[in-house]
Design a protein around this motif. Structure first.
Motif, PDB file in Angstrom:
ATOM      1  N   ARG A   8      61.255  39.311  15.300  1.00 48.64           N
ATOM      2  CA  ARG A   8      62.469  40.333  15.079  1.00 48.64           C
ATOM      3  C   ARG A   8      63.390  39.473  14.025  1.00 48.64           C
ATOM      4  O   ARG A   8      64.421  40.149  13.488  1.00 48.64           O
ATOM      5  CB  ARG A   8      63.004  40.890  16.284  1.00 48.64           C
ATOM      6  CG  ARG A   8      63.728  39.826  16.977  1.00 48.64           C
ATOM      7  CD  ARG A   8      64.183  40.326  18.457  1.00 48.64           C
ATOM      8  NE  ARG A   8      65.032  39.499  19.186  1.00 48.64           N
ATOM      9  CZ  ARG A   8      66.126  39.507  19.809  1.00 48.64           C
ATOM     10  NH1 ARG A   8      66.784  40.773  19.975  1.00 48.64           N
ATOM     11  NH2 ARG A   8      66.619  38.612  20.660  1.00 48.64           N
ATOM     12  N   SER A   9      63.412  38.108  14.158  1.00 44.81           N
ATOM     13  CA  SER A   9      64.310  37.561  13.319  1.00 44.81           C
ATOM     14  C   SER A   9      63.965  37.531  11.838  1.00 44.81           C
ATOM     15  O   SER A   9      64.760  37.034  10.964  1.00 44.81           O
ATOM     16  CB  SER A   9      64.414  35.967  13.633  1.00 44.81           C
ATOM     17  OG  SER A   9      63.306  35.543  13.113  1.00 44.81           O
ATOM     18  N   THR A  10      63.035  38.205  11.699  1.00 47.32           N
ATOM     19  CA  THR A  10      62.629  38.437  10.134  1.00 47.32           C
ATOM     20  C   THR A  10      62.238  39.935   9.889  1.00 47.32           C
ATOM     21  O   THR A  10      62.203  40.233   8.695  1.00 47.32           O
ATOM     22  CB  THR A  10      61.333  37.852   9.725  1.00 47.32           C
ATOM     23  OG1 THR A  10      59.981  38.303  10.595  1.00 47.32           O
ATOM     24  CG2 THR A  10      61.313  36.350  10.040  1.00 47.32           C
ATOM     25  N   ARG A  11      62.886  40.669  10.740  1.00 50.84           N
ATOM     26  CA  ARG A  11      62.412  42.305  10.644  1.00 50.84           C
ATOM     27  C   ARG A  11      63.310  42.789   9.537  1.00 50.84           C
ATOM     28  O   ARG A  11      64.678  42.998   9.520  1.00 50.84           O
ATOM     29  CB  ARG A  11      62.862  42.922  11.892  1.00 50.84           C
ATOM     30  CG  ARG A  11      62.667  44.621  11.840  1.00 50.84           C
ATOM     31  CD  ARG A  11      63.275  45.331  13.040  1.00 50.84           C
ATOM     32  NE  ARG A  11      62.885  44.623  14.296  1.00 50.84           N
ATOM     33  CZ  ARG A  11      63.733  44.696  15.444  1.00 50.84           C
ATOM     34  NH1 ARG A  11      64.927  44.788  15.509  1.00 50.84           N
ATOM     35  NH2 ARG A  11      62.923  44.102  16.412  1.00 50.84           N
ATOM     36  N   GLY A  12      62.738  43.382   8.562  1.00 47.50           N
ATOM     37  CA  GLY A  12      63.250  43.843   7.281  1.00 47.50           C
ATOM     38  C   GLY A  12      63.964  42.880   6.303  1.00 47.50           C
ATOM     39  O   GLY A  12      63.803  43.412   5.259  1.00 47.50           O
ATOM     40  N   SER A  13      63.562  41.660   6.476  1.00 48.88           N
ATOM     41  CA  SER A  13      63.844  40.488   5.666  1.00 48.88           C
ATOM     42  C   SER A  13      62.607  39.652   5.041  1.00 48.88           C
ATOM     43  O   SER A  13      61.603  39.994   5.363  1.00 48.88           O
ATOM     44  CB  SER A  13      64.738  39.498   6.298  1.00 48.88           C
ATOM     45  OG  SER A  13      64.123  38.336   6.797  1.00 48.88           O
ATOM     46  N   ASN A  14      62.961  39.051   3.738  1.00 47.51           N
ATOM     47  CA  ASN A  14      61.587  38.351   3.117  1.00 47.51           C
ATOM     48  C   ASN A  14      61.665  36.938   3.737  1.00 47.51           C
ATOM     49  O   ASN A  14      60.855  36.053   3.059  1.00 47.51           O
ATOM     50  CB  ASN A  14      61.977  38.224   1.627  1.00 47.51           C
ATOM     51  CG  ASN A  14      60.687  38.015   0.844  1.00 47.51           C
ATOM     52  OD1 ASN A  14      59.670  38.615   1.211  1.00 47.51           O
ATOM     53  ND2 ASN A  14      60.832  36.896   0.062  1.00 47.51           N
ATOM     54  N   MET A  15      62.371  36.676   4.923  1.00 48.45           N
ATOM     55  CA  MET A  15      62.080  35.353   5.418  1.00 48.45           C
ATOM     56  C   MET A  15      60.794  35.173   6.074  1.00 48.45           C
ATOM     57  O   MET A  15      60.347  36.111   7.114  1.00 48.45           O
ATOM     58  CB  MET A  15      63.366  34.991   6.332  1.00 48.45           C
ATOM     59  CG  MET A  15      64.640  34.972   5.712  1.00 48.45           C
ATOM     60  SD  MET A  15      64.774  33.646   4.447  1.00 48.45           S
ATOM     61  CE  MET A  15      64.315  32.296   5.520  1.00 48.45           C
TER      62      MET A  15
END
Lengths: 345, 345, 345, 345
Positions: A284-291
């Motif tokens: 979830r620390s990447t949810r929706g992000s490109n990380m």
């Protein structure tokens, strides 16, 4: 403004491209095709885009994709290889989110994908679109093979160790877990809510198409023969991918030196976050992000390294990575339009 | 740049403020307080913010909130009323995401919240921060009472009908459903995954604090005595709120005219989307965005109107609305920093 | 032993019948049909049944259903009405879990289900299989129309008030919420995990087939004209149904007297649990069991009664209720084979 | 009837014991203790038990556990070792679901659990309650150490290979995934719905208490030095555990022979289901049941065997296994009261 076309915009990688491109300061959505949904406003199918995307799907026959600067194929395999040659000949750059150009070896492709390859001449030219490892080639590419979601995590996780030559390349294990959106927006019983929710299972343990893709890429970085066991699993979550990688050290090395290998390798990579040694990254620390986030472990200080890698399978694992490639191809800063912060909670 | 302070940044409305403000082009995060987490980098608690937020929590005693232009209180009720007077006196604007200033009537506040009000003098001045109905007052406010999540949906859903005087205001029913994040980031058994997942229940049916807040606000718009039955429910999803509102028509009116009431009312409201008559809005179409969507129904063309309202409870229902108020208070375009597209799927 | 046949065993009501009947001490699974899965062992499709069910699906053409004592139809509507006449003529009892015999009025059936009724002669004889209200008729029935899931909750919730004649029957509201399994085991995009998870929405607000079924049944118990607004919603959980019912009192009555109406009505009903006044029943308290739980509320002690009703939509809302009917039809204690305790957590 | 006491009935293993024992034909719930909930009817805390369990919690001081034939400890570690000696001396059998007696070596216990062991004299006598491997010892035991959930899957998965002496025991990898109920019914932020839902992560990769337990047990079956890498992960589901085990073959063996090892080993084990070679067992196929399912894979026919093992962590992984032990200790058929079919969907 870059004029952008999308072939096959009704799947999850398609709608994710739309979300990213609609907010991209240098991109202009010009055409989006769907034979089945010809004429339907995109925002009628995906209400999340109401007020942000005002074009309609158009039939592939009508869409003039050659007016675009770049065309993304968010289609099942087999579509891009049929249409890419003509577009490339017309000077349009192509980014394929499917597998048509991921494998350099035609026979391997045909064995795993069960269809003949209709554009084998382009296999050599196609650039594998993993920016952290192929940065310069992507800048010059006309045709990008966007990596698979699992292969992205496996390559970025194993690469620093393989390059350093300190692990047994013949004995790699990747125990990987994906959210259900990885299976796509297809009407199938196996991914119904009532089947996939409150449940966990492995699948394709006997052989998955991402194994040859990953092995072939990893092989580029070592003289040892790569041997990879890859076990994918389905997690009851929409987005997110977590790969737990196991490698056997063949040399003495301190944990600090291990960590330094990764920190150094990715110090200029805006989308790779090497977390402190011993961290437990959450999808979830990447949810929706490109990380994509990586953390190293060494149980009992023995000779097994455990590498944890997380990403959003639809962003860094698919559409975000494709936009990252587009940015490079058009000379833009790599993170243009890709600075979304993950949604937590 | 607006210098921003946050009191109580460790809860869900706090981390959501951080997500929005870190990407806000005109805001600069200056201080964030937490007595318990003094010194901890914010991104250590919320890894989603790694690379985006580089300040640390500081103890309330140390933080100089008076250097800020605006301070958000993302705290339980009772905190803002203790600290707001001093800040306001020092020229700092205050936006309270809790309930301290939502009820104009001190006795009603004390009855429902079971604590004495320590800043009753500010009750009159405080502006109820629902921009779609209080636009001009918010622009001039020093102290904002940010609305509750449920009340936002109920007011925006009932308002056009109430204002038009075509419903029985004494007989309103709101059957509302919220994702679990609405309960906050508190260690409690009732909202554990193993309790709240794969489950559905009503709660607080005998009386919920959002009833007096909503009734008092609705009462401003009608001469009839407002009577509201409000039934909240807990949905096994993280974010999202769906209110199903029932009102009895007291006059003949066509469906087209009904729809026109809403379209006209919200034609300049950037964050209210009136969908086509008969639509079924989904909460996920607002996930992570500041949009609120409304759709009207009239079963069997009878005299009951059903209004469906959805929003993300943490954005339009809390932190996004607070930033929207901040934008107005500082003369910025209302949607500055709030253009995120909902995450779907 | 009762010889049992099942037509259409590959859906969720089918597999739930199998779970219940495999553990039923007086039932013997004799035949289960599926044209598509002819020859497939049932436990290959549903591994949960490995070791419990050892028969295979057989084509409808081959299965000799006339050897059965009772045949359950766990099929889409239209199937039972085609096959029931012949079975009944042969002395086989029939329990239809679909809608073919739920509406006494042929025209209403054809209006809502869009197909001609092929066995209208049986409509009059068919018994509506809600044991708590039709106990004696079910015992003597040859043909049972098993109630819909939503109608079961609405009828058992409104009945005591309607019978007592203390509410306005023309102004009933049922705001109902169902787990996704209610949509069946069909390959459709709308109920994919990635669509239905972390989401909430209403559907069919303009008109749902369970409205005429419920209205017609409720009409049997009152001289007033029944008026029902029914709003179904989809909850991201597998099993479970929660109906929130609203009725307007037309007479003075104490809360104790209200509660007593329900307690008295259901004192002999093994599967209806009237909880203490003001309780909030949770759907999970019925997960996998045949219990239905009811709790009464009266907000602000006004003239609106709120009735909360929960059940497992696949058990009391479908297959468990069907087995309950079977027990009555064969002279067994009503709860035979139906004593499973709900799975919590 | 066996008179049964439960110490600590308010957690998930406690309520699961209650579910199983309330339906057990030979058990009679006699006492259940909770200091905090003294006097509260059990069914008030767990409404799923309404109508099935009518006793109340009682304070440990008041409960006369010595009147019981067997006492289950569903408590955190440290409780059973304090109370077991007195009960055993009084002739009461004890089954501890926590870790107090799982490790034979006192120093290892104290190192991993950070508390002194107060009943070291009983360590030797305590029988490890894994019926499939310790059947005869369990029958004669006075004190059972019920295995951990993860260790159950790891032992039953590796055992046949280890016993056959065909794998490298020093190089075992267990990549395991658990539903959230494994974390217990404790008010903690990390397992809130809004934290654990729609998310996936590893935890305790540096060292988990189930590693020494499993290693010590596996060591009993081989002369090689056991080396185990164990990586637990948290899955957003309530119940269910999936262990993906990796072992390196040290001898040539056909897949058929591999499969035969498992089939033969577990041919009399009622609760171990060896599925066809190459199957992908799903956790939901065991939801609520005491079954554990195993399937073997051999990627690319190489020298790595992948063993997939699933169970319900609260049943076979905890309370069901404890009841299975009780059955053996009291001379009952092993599956008495444990024949529940898994709930699917």
């Amino acid at each position: 403004m870059i004029k952008v076309g999308i072939v096959g915009g009704t799947g999850y990688t398609g709608v994710e491209l739309l979300r990213l491109l609609a907010a991209h300061p240098e991109a202009q959505l010009t055409a989006i095709t769907s034979r089945k949904e010809d004429g339907l406003p995109v925002a009628d199918m995906f209400p999340s885009l109401r007020g942000h995307v005002d074009i309609a799907f158009s039939s592939p026959d009508k869409a003039d994709l050659k007016q675009c600067d770049v065309v993304f194929f968010a289609t099942p395999h087999g579509v891009a290889m049929a249409q890419a040659p003509e577009l490339i000949a017309a000077g349009v750059k192509v980014i394929d989110l499917a597998a048509d150009f991921r494998l350099k070896d035609q026979a391997t492709f045909e064995k795993w994908y069960k269809i003949p390859h209709s554009a084998p001449d382009l296999l050599e030219e196609a650039v594998y679109g993993l920016p952290e490892l192929n940065h310069e080639d992507i800048k010059k590419a006309r045709l990008i093979a966007n990596p698979g979601c699992y292969p992205t995590t496996m390559q970025l996780g194993f690469y620093p160790l393989l390059k350093a030559g300190i692990i047994d390349a013949g004995n790699l294990i990747a125990d990987a877990k994906s959210g259900v959106s990885g299976a796509g927006r297809k009407a199938e019983i196996g991914t119904l809510f009532s089947e996939a929710s409150d449940n966990f299972k492995a699948y394709g343990v006997h052989g998955h198409r991402h194994t040859p893709e990953t092995s072939a890429q990893l092989q580029r970085y070592t003289d040892q023969k790569v041997g990879l066991i890859f076990t994918p699993h389905l997690v009851p979550m929409i987005r997110g991918m977590h790969s737990t990688l196991y490698a056997r050290l063949t040399q003495d090395i301190t944990n600090d030196a291990l960590q330094a290998l990764f920190v150094e390798q990715y110090k200029d990579a805006e989308f790779v976050d090497v977390m402190p040694f011993g961290s437990h990254p959450e999808t979830r620390s990447t949810r929706g992000s490109n990380m994509l986030r990586i953390a190293l472990h060494r149980p009992d200080n023995g000779n097994t390294v455990v590498i944890l890698v997380v990403q959003d399978n639809l962003v860094k694992g698919a559409s975000g990575q494709a936009v990252q490639c587009m940015n490079l191809m058009f000379g833009l800063p790599e993170s243009t339009g890709l600075k979304q912060i993950a949604l937590l909670p």
